[in-house]
Design an enzyme around this catalytic site. Structure first.
Site, mmCIF file in Angstrom:
data_model
loop_
_atom_site.group_PDB
_atom_site.id
_atom_site.type_symbol
_atom_site.label_atom_id
_atom_site.label_comp_id
_atom_site.label_asym_id
_atom_site.label_seq_id
_atom_site.Cartn_x
_atom_site.Cartn_y
_atom_site.Cartn_z
ATOM 1 N N SER A 137 11.450 11.546 4.829
ATOM 2 C CA SER A 137 10.805 10.052 4.471
ATOM 3 C C SER A 137 12.409 9.512 3.990
ATOM 4 C CB SER A 137 10.338 10.446 3.216
ATOM 5 O OG SER A 137 8.988 9.140 2.745
ATOM 6 N N LYS A 189 0.287 -11.092 -11.762
ATOM 7 C CA LYS A 189 1.343 -10.610 -12.649
ATOM 8 C C LYS A 189 1.299 -9.383 -13.133
ATOM 9 C CE LYS A 189 5.005 -10.986 -14.442
ATOM 10 N NZ LYS A 189 6.100 -10.665 -13.147
#
Lengths: 317, 191
Positions: A137, A189
């Site tokens: 990765s 949010k």
């Protein structure tokens, strides 16, 4: 004092003096193996011959404010970038071997190291990756910036992709009677909050973010390995490969160990013979590294325990 | 001068009582400091040889060890002399602290053998650490015996009192270090 006694004293003092000299030689001579002094090409303190620096990227990589200076496993991306910069400023260093043993890390940290490696190459240095146990990765993302990728035949690599994990503890909170009041400025949010599941709209938004980060990764693989989009897409579905499989697929250039990588780096840089190893760690850092080897890893982990936080990761699962 | 140094050094190994007499009479400060420096260099090199270090790191450890080790050794020499003198005062015997300081410096002579013995231990392969520990133990016992003889000489006291002057502070240090070790282990466990 007779002659015999004088001879005895002379022999004792001479053997002590000789032993000290031999001791000094034995302690300062390169071991010829091991990571700190790999390669027997190491020269004296004042040597100015061109050499190869080995920079270690061990463990998960994060932009961390609580990394442990003396512990390779716990160094954040800032430290790695600092070392790459040091290599860039050292005219003796003609090539750098990135010894990577990492499952990846946060997107920001990985990209900072990637950019620093590219800058180093732009400065005329050759960079070779040596994959230890795992270079997956984010570790592979960084590798794509290098001139040559060398992996142990059994090393784990690949896992090209992006992941973000969000826990949903809503059911647990309800069970134990915990209710979290959220006052927010915008409807997204508290996206990713553990106190509730994601809405479809939020999931779509996050997926777009993931896709963008993935596209960036794909672009790096295409650029670094010279793949076309189709081939890059095939090998970038998150699957892992051994070093040998990766070589067959063109994800790495060679199979070999750290010593091979150092040799290749020396050849690429045009260094004749076995290259001198330049250790960028300060002696005190190596001293702490040595001491910390005896401290249980769990204790070190506890000292630098990463707080749980939501973030995008190029990380092998 | 070389003749005198050689004789004193030889006696220190073969006839330590005579050597103590000579040092007490001649006050050979230069020899004492040579023994101190030589013994510490030998100990530091020997210690480094017992560790799995080499190359640039070995060089760094050695430079750091020589600088720090000799400074720490000097401090240790001063403190130990002071502690033994205090211990002697507590046991109500009289002597010269400066002379004790000098004598204890001479007693470090066995430390010169640490480097040669470490090289021998290193040649023992897998058992090197065992032999190194054994040699260090032997050298420390030898130094302790010389120190007790020095205390006996400086304070002109009985062997029993010299042993008390030597061992009581050591026992005290042992108890304090054990206490500190327990505290440190508990603190680490609590982290």
């Amino acid at each position: 004092m007779d002659k015999k006694e004088k001879i005895i004293v002379g022999i004792i003092l001479a053997s002590c003096f000789l032993s000290i000299l031999i001791g000094v030689v034995l302690v300062i001579k390169p071991s010829g193996h091991g990571e700190l002094t790999a390669g027997s090409g190491e020269k004296g303190l004042l040597s100015r011959s061109p050499g190869v620096a080995v920079i270690y990227i061990y463990g998960p990589l994060y932009v961390s404010d609580n990394d442990v200076y003396w512990n390779r496993m716990m160094r954040g991306s800032d430290r790695i970038v600092e070392q790459l910069k040091k290599a860039e400023n050292n005219s003796d260093i003609k090539a750098v071997v990135l010894r990577i043993n990492s499952p990846g890390g946060s997107v920001g940290a990985v990209q900072e190291v990637y950019n620093a490696v590219k800058k180093l190459r732009e400065g005329g240095r050759k960079v070779v990756v040596s994959m230890g146990d795992v270079c997956a990765s984010g570790g592979y993302y960084i590798s794509c910036a290098c001139d040559r990728l060398v992996a142990n035949p059994g090393a784990i690599t690949g896992s090209i992709g992006v992941i973000m994990k969000v826990s949903n503890l809503e059911g647990l909170f309800r069970k134990v009677g915990v209710e979290i009041e959220v006052i927010k400025s915008g409807k997204y949010k508290d996206m990713g909050s553990v106190s509730r599941g994601m809405t479809n709209e939020e999931r779509k938004l996050v997926q777009e973010v993931i896709n963008d980060a993935y596209d960036q990764f794909l672009g790096v693989v295409i650029e670094g390995r010279g793949f076309d989009e189709k081939k890059a897409g095939e090998v970038s579905q998150g699957q892992i490969f051994t070093g040998r499989q990766a070589k067959e697929l063109g994800l790495v250039d060679e199979t070999g160990d750290l010593k091979d990588s150092i040799r290749i780096a020396g050849e690429l840089a045009g260094i004749e013979g076995e290259p001198r190893i330049i250790d960028l760690d300060k002696p005190m850092m190596r001293f702490f590294d040595f001491v910390m080897d005896s401290v249980p890893t769990e204790l070190v982990k506890r000292v630098v325990n990463e707080k749980s936080r939501v973030r995008l990761e190029y990380m092998l699962q | 001068m070389i003749e005198y140094f050689s004789k004193t050094f030889y006696n220190l190994i073969v006839r330590p009582r005579d050597a103590m007499e000579e040092v007490s009479r001649g006050k050979p400060w230069v020899l004492v400091f040579m023994i101190f420096v030589g013994a510490h260099v030998s100990r530091i090199i020997g210690g480094a040889l017992s560790l799995p270090i080499s190359g640039g790191f070995g060089r760094a450890v050695m430079v750091f060890g020589l600088g720090f080790g000799i400074a720490a050794g000097l401090l240790n020499w001063i403190v130990v002399s002071g502690v033994f003198h205090l211990s002697a005062e507590l046991w109500k015997v009289k002597g010269n602290a400066g002379e004790l300081f000098m004598m204890l410096g001479v007693c470090m002579a066995p430390g010169l053998f640490v480097a040669p013995l470490s090289i021998i231990a290193r040649g023992m392969g897998g058992a090197s650490l065992f032999f190194y520990s054994l040699f260090i133990l032997g050298i420390n016992v030898w130094m302790a015996v010389l120190s007790i003889m020095a205390i006996k000489k400086v304070y002109s006291c009985s062997m029993e009192k010299a042993l008390r002057i030597f061992f009581v502070p050591l026992f005290f240090v042992f108890v304090v270090s054990m206490f500190l070790t327990v505290v440190i282990v508990l603190v680490i466990a609590a982290v």
